[in-house]
Write a protein that holds these residues in place. Structure first.
Motif, PDB file in Angstrom:
ATOM      1  N   THR A 174       3.371  -0.132 -10.988  1.00  0.00           N
ATOM      2  CA  THR A 174       3.608  -1.151 -12.049  1.00  0.00           C
ATOM      3  C   THR A 174       4.886  -1.266 -12.491  1.00  0.00           C
ATOM      4  N   VAL A 175       5.788  -0.734 -11.763  1.00  0.00           N
ATOM      5  CA  VAL A 175       7.488  -0.830 -12.043  1.00  0.00           C
ATOM      6  C   VAL A 175       7.756  -2.415 -12.257  1.00  0.00           C
ATOM      7  N   GLY A 176       8.778  -2.560 -12.416  1.00  0.00           N
ATOM      8  CA  GLY A 176       9.187  -3.846 -12.447  1.00  0.00           C
ATOM      9  C   GLY A 176      10.414  -3.927 -11.167  1.00  0.00           C
ATOM     10  N   SER A 177      11.153  -5.233 -11.307  1.00  0.00           N
ATOM     11  CA  SER A 177      11.884  -5.361 -10.242  1.00  0.00           C
ATOM     12  C   SER A 177      13.069  -4.667 -10.200  1.00  0.00           C
ATOM     13  N   GLY A 178      13.372  -3.990  -8.861  1.00  0.00           N
ATOM     14  CA  GLY A 178      14.632  -3.237  -8.824  1.00  0.00           C
ATOM     15  C   GLY A 178      14.223  -1.717  -8.719  1.00  0.00           C
ATOM     16  N   ALA A 179      13.136  -1.302  -9.437  1.00  0.00           N
ATOM     17  CA  ALA A 179      12.891   0.012  -9.401  1.00  0.00           C
ATOM     18  C   ALA A 179      11.957   0.376  -8.394  1.00  0.00           C
ATOM     19  N   GLU A 180      11.134  -0.722  -7.627  1.00  0.00           N
ATOM     20  CA  GLU A 180      10.036  -0.551  -6.787  1.00  0.00           C
ATOM     21  C   GLU A 180      10.355   0.404  -5.626  1.00  0.00           C
ATOM     22  N   VAL A 181      11.652   0.337  -5.231  1.00  0.00           N
ATOM     23  CA  VAL A 181      12.076   0.984  -3.983  1.00  0.00           C
ATOM     24  C   VAL A 181      12.239   2.512  -4.175  1.00  0.00           C
ATOM     25  N   LEU A 182      12.934   2.980  -5.402  1.00  0.00           N
ATOM     26  CA  LEU A 182      12.713   4.235  -5.882  1.00  0.00           C
ATOM     27  C   LEU A 182      11.517   5.021  -6.177  1.00  0.00           C
ATOM     28  N   GLY A 183      10.625   4.104  -6.537  1.00  0.00           N
ATOM     29  CA  GLY A 183       8.981   4.656  -6.800  1.00  0.00           C
ATOM     30  C   GLY A 183       8.581   4.585  -5.313  1.00  0.00           C
ATOM     31  N   LEU A 184       8.816   4.054  -4.249  1.00  0.00           N
ATOM     32  CA  LEU A 184       8.206   4.197  -3.135  1.00  0.00           C
ATOM     33  C   LEU A 184       8.853   5.427  -2.325  1.00  0.00           C
ATOM     34  N   LEU A 185      10.001   5.508  -2.498  1.00  0.00           N
ATOM     35  CA  LEU A 185      10.901   6.691  -1.850  1.00  0.00           C
ATOM     36  C   LEU A 185      10.227   7.933  -2.396  1.00  0.00           C
ATOM     37  N   GLY A 186      10.249   8.067  -3.663  1.00  0.00           N
ATOM     38  CA  GLY A 186       9.456   9.276  -4.547  1.00  0.00           C
ATOM     39  C   GLY A 186       8.039   9.643  -3.773  1.00  0.00           C
ATOM     40  N   PHE A 187       7.367   8.455  -3.497  1.00  0.00           N
ATOM     41  CA  PHE A 187       6.019   8.610  -3.134  1.00  0.00           C
ATOM     42  C   PHE A 187       5.983   8.785  -1.619  1.00  0.00           C
ATOM     43  N   LEU A 188       6.932   8.573  -0.631  1.00  0.00           N
ATOM     44  CA  LEU A 188       7.127   9.059   0.620  1.00  0.00           C
ATOM     45  C   LEU A 188       7.622  10.315   0.892  1.00  0.00           C
ATOM     46  N   LEU A 189       8.263  10.971  -0.019  1.00  0.00           N
ATOM     47  CA  LEU A 189       8.991  12.344   0.071  1.00  0.00           C
ATOM     48  C   LEU A 189       8.001  13.203   0.703  1.00  0.00           C
ATOM     49  N   LEU A 190       7.187  13.719  -0.067  1.00  0.00           N
ATOM     50  CA  LEU A 190       6.226  14.773   0.247  1.00  0.00           C
ATOM     51  C   LEU A 190       5.337  14.657   1.722  1.00  0.00           C
ATOM     52  N   PRO A 191       4.635  13.420   1.762  1.00  0.00           N
ATOM     53  CA  PRO A 191       4.036  13.308   3.092  1.00  0.00           C
ATOM     54  C   PRO A 191       5.004  13.300   4.421  1.00  0.00           C
ATOM     55  N   THR A 192       6.251  12.334   4.213  1.00  0.00           N
ATOM     56  CA  THR A 192       7.272  12.465   5.298  1.00  0.00           C
ATOM     57  C   THR A 192       7.772  14.014   5.501  1.00  0.00           C
ATOM     58  N   GLY A 193       7.771  14.675   4.569  1.00  0.00           N
ATOM     59  CA  GLY A 193       8.290  16.115   4.612  1.00  0.00           C
ATOM     60  C   GLY A 193       7.179  16.843   5.497  1.00  0.00           C
ATOM     61  N   LEU A 194       6.024  16.504   5.702  1.00  0.00           N
ATOM     62  CA  LEU A 194       5.112  17.039   6.592  1.00  0.00           C
ATOM     63  C   LEU A 194       4.913  16.583   7.694  1.00  0.00           C
ATOM     64  N   LEU A 195       5.034  15.153   7.817  1.00  0.00           N
ATOM     65  CA  LEU A 195       4.868  14.388   9.262  1.00  0.00           C
ATOM     66  C   LEU A 195       5.932  14.725  10.035  1.00  0.00           C
ATOM     67  N   VAL A 196       7.193  14.516   9.629  1.00  0.00           N
ATOM     68  CA  VAL A 196       8.012  14.334  10.490  1.00  0.00           C
ATOM     69  C   VAL A 196       8.254  15.737  11.209  1.00  0.00           C
ATOM     70  N   PRO A 197       8.142  16.922  10.272  1.00  0.00           N
ATOM     71  CA  PRO A 197       8.189  18.345  11.281  1.00  0.00           C
ATOM     72  C   PRO A 197       7.254  18.468  12.382  1.00  0.00           C
ATOM     73  N   ILE A 198       6.161  17.803  12.220  1.00  0.00           N
ATOM     74  CA  ILE A 198       4.970  17.725  13.197  1.00  0.00           C
ATOM     75  C   ILE A 198       5.541  16.845  14.407  1.00  0.00           C
TER      76      ILE A 198
END
Length: 277
Positions: free
Chosen positions: A43-67
């Motif tokens: 629900t964030v506005g323009s310019g902040a969406e990428v930061l929200g996405l990166l925060g959203f990606l951190l945990l699952p990426t931290g599990l999948l990349v090691p595999i």
């Protein structure tokens, strides 16, 4: 024949690997799926969406990349030993160190392609949903994720140099993943339990120095270091915790990641150079 020739051969061999294709497709679907899911709940506005996405990606990426990193690298050395092709490789004019370096570079390039494609698809999803994407922060995140993959490839290749069979290497790689990604959080709890005199509710709480040390231990897993490094490098993700010892500041995650890359690789080189093949 030099390490570059080994790397080219290993890259071509990896490109034919069903493991690599399967994990690459999984990563592409994962990155695109996370981006699409986030775009539908954000629900964030323009310019902040990428930061929200990166925060959203951190945990699952931290599990999948090691595999991905471990599955691509655990057979790098021991697989050649099992098949007997290692003697042929070492009969060619390159050293053992050049062989392991070539294996490392070849496997790394294979994984980098998968990560680059996955994040490119995710970026396309974000652009389609929002019309734009802030490239600086996103590029930093992709590069850091590639370095994180580099760390686990190095760990996997080093581990492979110590194993005597592919089956042991596979079991060991799975065990290593479980320890580093799931059981590591137990280590500081056990450490604090011992320091407190085998209790979690001591009459006299430990000093701040001891508490800082236990917290430091909890940040030493590769995934914790990756998360801290992301928050340090990408503006907007930082937590702002500056009034702590330097080793607890988020930038120190980069130092931990470098150590996770250098130390296992150095051990792997040393082991492979003295191994009786």
């Amino acid at each position: 024949m030099s390490w570059t020739a080994v790397a080219r051969k290993d890259f071509r061999d990896s490109a034919r690997s069903k493991w690599l294709w399967g994990l690459s497709v999984l990563f592409v679907l994962f990155a695109a799926g996370v981006a699409y899911f986030y775009s539908n709940i954000a629900t964030v506005g323009s310019g902040a969406e990428v930061l929200g996405l990166l925060g959203f990606l951190l945990l699952p990426t931290g599990l999948l990349v090691p595999i991905i990193g471990l599955m691509i690298s655990y057979k790098a050395i021991v697989g050649e030993r099992d098949s007997g092709s290692i003697k042929l490789l070492l009969s060619l004019p390159h050293t053992r160190s050049e062989m392991i370096l070539g294996k490392f570079v070849g496997r790394t390039l294979s994984v980098f392609v998968a990560i680059a494609v996955g994040f490119a698809v995710a970026a396309a999803v974000v652009v389609l949903e929002y019309g734009s994407l802030e490239p600086g922060a996103y590029s930093l995140f992709v590069l850091l994720t590639m370095f994180f993959a580099l760390v686990y490839i190095g760990i996997g290749i080093s581990f492979s140099s110590f194993m005597s069979s592919t089956s042991k290497a596979l079991a060991g790689a799975v065990g290593l993943f479980v320890v580093l990604e799931f059981l590591w959080d137990v280590v500081p709890v056990v450490l604090l339990y011992v320091i407190n005199g085998f209790t979690l509710t001591p009459a006299n709480p430990p000093s701040q120095t001891v508490q800082d040390f236990v917290t430091f231990v909890s940040t030493l897993s590769p995934s914790a270091a990756y998360s801290n490094a992301a928050r340090a490098l990408i503006p907007g993700l930082e937590t702002g915790a500056a009034d702590v010892p330097f080793y607890l500041q988020e930038w120190f995650g980069l130092v931990v990641l470098v150590l996770w890359l250098v130390v296992p690789l150095a051990l792997g080189f040393a082991q492979f150079n003295r191994a009786d093949l």
